[in-house]
Motif scaffolding. Structure first.
Motif, PDB file in Angstrom:
ATOM      1  N   SER A 190     -50.533  75.338  81.948  1.00  0.00           N
ATOM      2  CA  SER A 190     -49.916  74.500  80.650  1.00  0.00           C
ATOM      3  C   SER A 190     -49.619  73.205  81.926  1.00  0.00           C
ATOM      4  CB  SER A 190     -49.672  74.956  79.884  1.00  0.00           C
ATOM      5  OG  SER A 190     -48.699  74.788  79.295  1.00  0.00           O
ATOM      6  N   THR A 240     -58.679  66.468  76.319  1.00  0.00           N
ATOM      7  CA  THR A 240     -58.926  65.858  75.481  1.00  0.00           C
ATOM      8  C   THR A 240     -57.430  65.659  74.176  1.00  0.00           C
ATOM      9  OG1 THR A 240     -60.183  67.486  74.260  1.00  0.00           O
ATOM     10  CG2 THR A 240     -60.814  65.711  75.363  1.00  0.00           C
ATOM     11  N   SER A 241     -56.706  66.293  74.989  1.00  0.00           N
ATOM     12  CA  SER A 241     -55.437  66.246  74.048  1.00  0.00           C
ATOM     13  C   SER A 241     -54.197  65.150  74.391  1.00  0.00           C
ATOM     14  CB  SER A 241     -54.562  67.716  74.275  1.00  0.00           C
ATOM     15  OG  SER A 241     -55.402  68.721  74.457  1.00  0.00           O
ATOM     16  N   GLN A 289     -50.127  69.076  74.708  1.00  0.00           N
ATOM     17  CA  GLN A 289     -50.857  70.082  74.408  1.00  0.00           C
ATOM     18  C   GLN A 289     -50.452  71.158  74.218  1.00  0.00           C
ATOM     19  OE1 GLN A 289     -51.993  71.409  77.966  1.00  0.00           O
ATOM     20  NE2 GLN A 289     -52.529  73.740  76.966  1.00  0.00           N
ATOM     21  N   PRO A 290     -51.232  71.466  73.202  1.00  0.00           N
ATOM     22  CA  PRO A 290     -51.971  72.589  71.601  1.00  0.00           C
ATOM     23  C   PRO A 290     -51.131  74.178  72.436  1.00  0.00           C
ATOM     24  CG  PRO A 290     -54.095  71.763  72.599  1.00  0.00           C
ATOM     25  CD  PRO A 290     -52.538  70.931  73.409  1.00  0.00           C
ATOM     26  N   GLN A 314     -54.522  76.103  67.916  1.00  0.00           N
ATOM     27  CA  GLN A 314     -56.459  75.329  68.127  1.00  0.00           C
ATOM     28  C   GLN A 314     -57.358  76.804  67.439  1.00  0.00           C
ATOM     29  OE1 GLN A 314     -57.981  72.933  71.594  1.00  0.00           O
ATOM     30  NE2 GLN A 314     -56.278  74.079  72.576  1.00  0.00           N
ATOM     31  N   GLU A 345     -61.945  73.862  74.013  1.00  0.00           N
ATOM     32  CA  GLU A 345     -61.786  73.282  75.002  1.00  0.00           C
ATOM     33  C   GLU A 345     -60.890  74.187  76.223  1.00  0.00           C
ATOM     34  OE1 GLU A 345     -59.337  69.306  73.744  1.00  0.00           O
ATOM     35  OE2 GLU A 345     -58.833  70.994  73.538  1.00  0.00           O
ATOM     36  N   ARG A 381     -57.433  67.881  64.005  1.00  0.00           N
ATOM     37  CA  ARG A 381     -56.425  67.870  65.248  1.00  0.00           C
ATOM     38  C   ARG A 381     -56.226  65.957  65.436  1.00  0.00           C
ATOM     39  NH1 ARG A 381     -59.331  70.099  69.976  1.00  0.00           N
ATOM     40  NH2 ARG A 381     -58.731  67.603  71.233  1.00  0.00           N
ATOM     41  N   SER A 391     -52.309  66.743  63.835  1.00  0.00           N
ATOM     42  CA  SER A 391     -51.655  68.205  64.977  1.00  0.00           C
ATOM     43  C   SER A 391     -51.494  67.241  66.776  1.00  0.00           C
ATOM     44  CB  SER A 391     -52.041  69.083  65.269  1.00  0.00           C
ATOM     45  OG  SER A 391     -53.046  68.865  66.618  1.00  0.00           O
ATOM     46  N   MET A 431     -53.142  65.667  68.367  1.00  0.00           N
ATOM     47  CA  MET A 431     -54.392  65.373  69.833  1.00  0.00           C
ATOM     48  C   MET A 431     -55.269  64.932  69.184  1.00  0.00           C
ATOM     49  SD  MET A 431     -54.857  69.944  69.340  1.00  0.00           S
ATOM     50  CE  MET A 431     -56.202  70.039  70.666  1.00  0.00           C
ATOM     51  N   LYS A 432     -56.242  64.105  70.350  1.00  0.00           N
ATOM     52  CA  LYS A 432     -56.890  62.844  70.388  1.00  0.00           C
ATOM     53  C   LYS A 432     -58.706  63.858  69.915  1.00  0.00           C
ATOM     54  CE  LYS A 432     -55.392  60.854  74.137  1.00  0.00           C
ATOM     55  NZ  LYS A 432     -55.863  60.462  75.885  1.00  0.00           N
TER      56      LYS A 432
END
Length: 299
Positions: free
Chosen positions: A5, A12-13, A16-17, A22, A97, A291, A294, A296-297
């Motif tokens: 990570s 696409t984030s 960083q999830p 996820q 992802e 998403r 949270s 995220m993209k």
């Protein structure tokens, strides 16, 4: 190439999830969705395993089930479906992802349709291995006719008694193949369609309209590619323990084509599409919104 990570954030984030985050979001979206869509799955299953229901069609099957077993029968096996979604779908959506990154999808230039399909297929296979026992229970509970709704515990005990642990993994070969084709088609077409919709309409990827159009497109192509595998899976999971009809997925494919004709593989196409279209749309839209919440993209 390191996938840590710290060195390779997901493409696409925005942040960083965690993997758990996820998978949790995917599972939540899936459980909510299946609660509303389950009756279509019950109708689809009855049509696939019975020529009588097949002849009645969707509306006739609904009338027969409700008239003979009550409205609640349309939710037979929903508790097993919840467990299936919490295991199977949470992984096949939540791992998409990370699998994309593993397949080298780190920039728009390196992200091809084939890599998206491969990532979706890998995530689908892993999810299917985890969810197969609940899939078997769900299929048996949905196929059970009569006014008494079978319990998941009773169904599991009966399966264990008659078929052993192996009974929970009946149809695993066809189920994994189905999951790979289904999730590969679903995620790759959805991912790709979003790009086309954005180009054609000027809408953003986070737009509900973009997500809706892309999900409906994915649902149609999923039905085309998955129907034969879905038929084989249903037949394998529902065959009686004391009267083995099919030896494996390939044997089932061959016997269906030989004895009933190739078109039988797409029997139940309309109820499958009727299930996939709203399921894919609701599931992906909820997943996408979670998403965003949270940080995220969009996919």
């Amino acid at each position: 190439m390191s996938l840590s990570s710290q060195q390779k954030p997901l493409a696409t984030s925005a942040i960083q999830p965690s993997l758990l985050q996820q998978v949790g979001m995917a599972g939540g979206a899936a459980v909510i969705t299946v609660t509303f869509i389950h009756p279509i799955d019950v109708v689809k299953t009855r049509i696939q395993i019975s020529k009588e229901y097949s002849a009645l069609g969707m509306s006739g099957t609904v009338k027969k089930i409700v008239g003979g077993e009550g409205t609640a029968a349309l939710w037979k096996g929903v508790n097993a479906a919840w467990l299936r979604e919490a295991s199977y779908t949470s992984l096949r959506l939540g791992l998409y992802e990370p699998c994309k990154v593993a397949f080298g999808c780190t920039t728009p230039e390196s992200t091809t349709f084939i890599k998206k399909f491969a990532a979706g297929s890998a995530a689908g296979a892993l999810g299917s291995l985890a969810g197969n026992p609940f899939d078997v229970l769900k299929t048996k509970m949905m196929a059970a006719e009569g006014k008494v709704t079978p319990s998941i515990v009773g169904t599991a005990k009966d399966l264990l008694k008659n078929q052993g642990i192996g009974g929970f993994y009946r149809g695993i070969d066809s189920n994994v193949a189905r999951a790979m084709v289904l999730n590969g088609t679903k995620m790759a077409v959805y991912d790709q369609a979003k790009g086309y919709v954005v180009q054609a309409t000027g809408l953003s990827k986070t737009s509900l309209a973009t997500q809706f159009l892309s999900a409906v497109t994915a649902g149609f192509f999923m039905t085309c590619t998955v129907s034969p595998f879905d038929m084989v899976r249903t037949r394998l999971m529902n065959q009686p323990a004391n009267a083995k009809i099919y030896n494996n997925a390939l044997d089932c494919f061959v016997k269906i084509i030989k004895n009933e004709g190739p078109a039988t593989l797409w029997r139940g196409f309309m109820p499958i599409w009727s299930r996939f279209a709203p399921t894919t749309t609701i599931q992906l839209v909820i997943f996408e919104q979670l998403r965003v919440l949270s940080g995220m993209k969009s996919l």
